[in-house]
Design a protein around this motif. Structure first.
Motif, short mmCIF file in Angstrom:
data_model
loop_
_atom_site.label_atom_id
_atom_site.label_comp_id
_atom_site.label_asym_id
_atom_site.label_seq_id
_atom_site.Cartn_x
_atom_site.Cartn_y
_atom_site.Cartn_z
N ARG A 198 0.84 -1.20 0.00
CA ARG A 198 0.00 0.00 0.00
C ARG A 198 0.88 1.25 0.00
N VAL A 199 0.50 2.22 -0.82
CA VAL A 199 1.17 3.51 -0.87
C VAL A 199 0.13 4.61 -0.69
N ASP A 200 0.34 5.46 0.30
CA ASP A 200 -0.56 6.60 0.51
C ASP A 200 -0.10 7.77 -0.34
N LEU A 201 -1.05 8.42 -1.00
CA LEU A 201 -0.78 9.63 -1.76
C LEU A 201 -1.29 10.80 -0.92
N ASP A 202 -0.37 11.59 -0.41
CA ASP A 202 -0.71 12.65 0.55
C ASP A 202 -0.76 14.02 -0.13
N VAL A 203 -1.73 14.81 0.29
CA VAL A 203 -1.85 16.20 -0.14
C VAL A 203 -1.75 17.06 1.12
N ASP A 204 -0.72 17.88 1.18
CA ASP A 204 -0.48 18.72 2.35
C ASP A 204 -0.45 17.88 3.62
N HIS A 205 0.24 16.70 3.53
CA HIS A 205 0.49 15.81 4.67
C HIS A 205 -0.78 15.08 5.14
N TRP A 206 -1.83 15.10 4.34
CA TRP A 206 -3.04 14.33 4.64
C TRP A 206 -3.28 13.35 3.50
N THR A 207 -3.59 12.11 3.85
CA THR A 207 -3.79 11.08 2.83
C THR A 207 -5.08 11.33 2.07
N GLU A 208 -4.97 11.46 0.75
CA GLU A 208 -6.13 11.68 -0.12
C GLU A 208 -6.49 10.43 -0.92
N SER A 209 -5.51 9.54 -1.10
CA SER A 209 -5.77 8.34 -1.89
C SER A 209 -4.75 7.28 -1.50
N THR A 210 -5.12 6.01 -1.61
CA THR A 210 -4.22 4.89 -1.33
C THR A 210 -4.25 3.93 -2.50
N VAL A 211 -3.07 3.57 -3.00
CA VAL A 211 -2.95 2.67 -4.14
C VAL A 211 -2.03 1.52 -3.75
N ARG A 212 -1.95 0.51 -4.63
CA ARG A 212 -1.06 -0.63 -4.41
C ARG A 212 -0.04 -0.72 -5.53
N THR A 213 1.14 -1.21 -5.16
CA THR A 213 2.19 -1.39 -6.15
C THR A 213 1.95 -2.65 -6.97
N ASP A 214 2.44 -2.65 -8.21
CA ASP A 214 2.35 -3.85 -9.04
C ASP A 214 3.57 -4.73 -8.81
N ALA A 215 3.76 -5.73 -9.66
CA ALA A 215 4.84 -6.69 -9.46
C ALA A 215 6.21 -6.05 -9.51
N GLN A 216 6.34 -4.93 -10.22
CA GLN A 216 7.62 -4.22 -10.30
C GLN A 216 7.74 -3.09 -9.28
N GLY A 217 6.77 -2.98 -8.38
CA GLY A 217 6.79 -1.93 -7.38
C GLY A 217 6.25 -0.60 -7.86
N HIS A 218 5.74 -0.57 -9.12
CA HIS A 218 5.22 0.67 -9.66
C HIS A 218 3.85 0.98 -9.06
N PHE A 219 3.55 2.27 -8.94
CA PHE A 219 2.23 2.70 -8.48
C PHE A 219 1.83 3.96 -9.22
N SER A 220 0.53 4.21 -9.26
CA SER A 220 0.00 5.41 -9.90
C SER A 220 -1.35 5.72 -9.28
N GLY A 221 -1.63 6.97 -9.07
CA GLY A 221 -2.90 7.39 -8.50
C GLY A 221 -3.15 8.86 -8.72
N THR A 222 -4.37 9.28 -8.50
CA THR A 222 -4.76 10.67 -8.72
C THR A 222 -5.32 11.25 -7.42
N VAL A 223 -4.96 12.49 -7.14
CA VAL A 223 -5.46 13.20 -5.97
C VAL A 223 -6.05 14.53 -6.40
N THR A 224 -6.93 15.05 -5.57
CA THR A 224 -7.52 16.37 -5.79
C THR A 224 -6.80 17.39 -4.92
N VAL A 225 -6.34 18.45 -5.54
CA VAL A 225 -5.59 19.49 -4.84
C VAL A 225 -6.40 20.78 -4.88
N ASN A 226 -6.61 21.37 -3.72
CA ASN A 226 -7.45 22.56 -3.63
C ASN A 226 -6.71 23.79 -3.14
N ASP A 227 -5.39 23.74 -3.13
CA ASP A 227 -4.62 24.91 -2.69
C ASP A 227 -3.19 24.72 -3.16
#
Length: 446
Positions: free
Chosen positions: A181-210
């Protein structure tokens, strides 16, 4: 040398003493000198498979033996002898010793470190609770990037990509961490959590309001208890603000008014769009009247713009100045805007309450009169120009006198010894704060 548990069944009497020391934390033997002080034993920060031991003594340390005991099973798994250590910091009698190579232990986990140390005087110390080796995998982020570094009010999504790897304590090898599990943080708060694939890669989208940083963070996970916390370097996301502007329709130009006269300010707020400037609805702000000479401003009113973006207020300014209209949104994507109107000059009234002119004894002319300032303010000095005209059209300034407070008004007088027949009057020139005034005209004959 370094030995695993299978290779150290015959450690001997010294090891037996270490492992059966009971509740006593420290044991010392030898000559009358000071025994080694084992200050700590733990993992090297950033190199968790390397054991470090801090020792201070009254002579050089000549022997170190560390026993590693599994905190989970309480079984000894390895012994590290003196030849496997090197002095990393300090001196032989007060220094920090590191294992030359990371330890190769049978499993990840926490290990209690029991240490015996000997110095050149033959003094010896045994510490059965010297510290803890954190034989964990360190989470390491690589190539973490965002698809953009600036957002706008219509598109606030930011994609974060990267790779999560682990540094193994025994080999320092970096290997992909799959299914973590990898947390994607916006201003030190977790906005989304994704998982790595077999090569450790991850990708996710967050909403930024500032305008805030974003980053990838690996936090403790019960499913992978021996992988330590890790985080990527933060990426600062900026915002592209919507441009706004004020247009002031009235007052359209500078003007002069009397004190007490009302002025209407009308203005329109607009925002920039791909189609051009359009009225901006629902924006809040206020209108002030700001004196040109500085000092205390006056609040004219507050507003929220309607569908046409227009505002209108009426105000009676008490001194010369300008209207200032300003809007500011709580939404950081909306740029603030302000504008000042043309200057409104405010003048207070002045009036001649009397004026007379007559032939004086000796042939000259004597004039006198009085002034009043009905709005309650008066100039610091009141210069009065006595003027003469032969034909009643073209006037000549004969003398300037200062009117003085008489208890009822500002009185003045003047003797004009060389004045002839003609018309006489008194005049007060307009100032930055007061209207000008002219007295009645008096004709003087021979």
């Amino acid at each position: 040398m370094f030995r695993t548990r299978a290779a150290c069944a015959a450690i001997g009497t010294a090891a037996a003493l270490l492992l059966t020391g009971g509740p006593t934390a420290y044991a010392a033997e030898g000559a009358e000198g000071q025994a080694p002080d084992i200050r700590y034993a733990n993992s090297v920060s950033g190199d968790l498979g390397t054991l470090q031991i801090g020792i201070r003594s009254d002579s050089a340390v000549t022997g170190i033996r560390a026993h590693l005991v599994s905190a989970a099973t309480q079984q000894e798994v390895a012994v590290v002898d003196f030849d496997e250590f090197t002095l990393a910091h300090g001196t032989a009698d007060d220094g920090v010793w590191h294992t030359r190579q990371p330890l190769d232990l049978p499993a990840l986990g926490t290990y209690d470190v029991r240490v015996e140390a000997t110095d050149a005087d033959g003094d010896r110390t045994v510490d059965n609770s010297a510290g803890t080796l954190a034989y964990y995998v360190a989470a390491v982020f690589e190539d973490v990037r965002t698809d953009r570094t600036e957002i706008d009010t219509d598109d606030r999504q930011v994609r974060i990509d990267g790779t999560l790897k682990g540094r193994w304590p025994g080999t320092r090898e970096l290997k992909p961490l799959a299914g973590h599990r990898v947390d994607l943080d916006v201003d030190h708060w977790t906005e989304s959590t994704v998982r790595t694939d077999a090569q450790g890669h991850f990708s996710g989208t967050v909403t930024v309001n500032d305008a805030v940083p974003v980053q990838a963070v690996y936090r403790h996970d019960n499913a992978n208890p021996y992988v330590l916390h890790g985080e990527s370097s933060p990426t600062q996301i900026g915002i592209r603000q919507v441009a706004t502007r004020w247009t002031i329709e009235a007052p359209a130009a500078a003007r002069t008014i009397d004190l007490g006269e009302e002025v209407t300010i009308t203005a329109t707020l607009e925002r920039e769009t791909p189609q051009g400037w359009v009225p901006f609805e629902g924006q809040s702000g206020g209108v002030l009247f700001e004196p040109s000479a500085g000092g205390q401003f006056a609040s004219v009113g507050y507003f929220t713009t309607g569908a046409d973006g227009r505002i209108s207020f009426t105000h009676a300014p008490w001194e010369t100045g300008t209207f200032r209209v300003a809007s500011h949104s709580d939404d950081p994507f909306i740029a603030p805007a302000s504008r000042n109107s043309a200057e409104i000059k405010v003048l207070r009234a002045s009036v001649f309450t009397s004026f007379s002119a007559g032939r004086a004894q000796g042939g000259g002319v004597h004039v006198e009169g009085a002034m009043d300032f009905p709005d309650g303010w008066t100039p610091g000095t009141v210069p009065v120009h006595v003027e003469y005209s032969r034909d009643g059209k073209r006037w000549t300034d004969l003398r300037t006198v200062e009117a003085q407070w008489s208890g009822e008004g500002y009185a003045f007088s003047a003797d004009l010894p060389d004045a002839g027949r003609g018309s006489y009057r008194a005049r007060f020139e307009e100032t930055e704060s007061f209207r000008g005034a002219t007295s009645q005209v008096v004709r003087v004959g021979r």
